[in-house]
Write an enzyme that holds these catalytic residues in place. Sequence first.
Site: not given
Length: 351
Positions: A161, A294, A219, A208, A296, A57, A212
């Site tokens: 994924a 995110e 990035r 994870t 597993g 506003e 990973d």
Amino acid sequence: MRRLFDVDEKFMLRAIELARSGMGNVSPNPMVGCVIVYNGVIIGEGYHREYGKPHAEVNAVNSVKDKELLKDSTLYVTLEPCSHHGKTPPCSDLILHHLIPNVVVGTIDPFAKVAGRGIEKLRNGGCKVLQGYLEDKCIELNRRFFTFHQKKRPYIILKWAQTADGFIDIDRTQENYGKPTWITNDLSRISVHKMRADESAIIVGTNTAKKDNPSLTLREWRGKPPLRILIDKDLKLSADLALFDQSVPTLVYTSKEVSPKNNLEFQRILFNGNELEQILNDLHERGVISLIVEGGQILINSFINRDLWDEARVFIGKTNFHRGVKAPVFNALIVKSEELDDSWMLVSYKV
């Protein structure tokens, strides 16, 4: 919800469009857009650009060149104007100061310090206020904010994924640790990094992190990186992992008492079966408005099994693994599908 004339709908839709421009920059505040109309013509517009900075506003009023027109104008705003002093003065006071006679509000603010008080203040000050215009769209716009205040926890987005045949990973041995198993493509990865920039925090579990070695940073997209969150009960993970590089704020939930370091905080919780509830309560107290899960299969299924989620974003690649770690199973309503070259992203809401 009130029925709109076409012209009113046009102005509120423009306010909603403006509000979305604040995505990723205003949390834990809501995204808000505002349009000021004089004789059917927009003379001012604005949106909440950054947390702690002027509200929609204020920016809309400031954009009006001839302030004399305000006393004969209508202000459209997606969320009820605030009535309290926070980081900025009350927007309801600003509207009354400029004698704006008509205010159209998309939806009431669920924040306890507002929650109808802004509308009441305007009406008591002589404004004609209409509320509930395109209310569903305005609530959808700020579903994170509404969840945070109504459920007292962050808005939770499950993300993973999976292959075309329904696997999220191969059966990995230690020789395969350290790098993720890529299932989709570069465009999907860019989409994931944009999602990270839009949300407040992102969480992974111990497995994870170990398998990973994710960075969970931005990035492939410009913006503010989310708070990185890790669950590591016994602090057995290697200090060499990317999550411990202290490059961005990182929070570790553990059973141990550990002193903080630069950009690295350790929060002790009890691992007694309700770890997720403790984590979500703590994040709510910290003002974390949204959370990407995110992790597993184990972590994602933990959120699903406890019915602690609001949205899922599933990236589907063309690859087939034939065997491995099965993708989570959940009941959801698909609300959007997006083609990403040879991959797809499906967005679902909990039913």
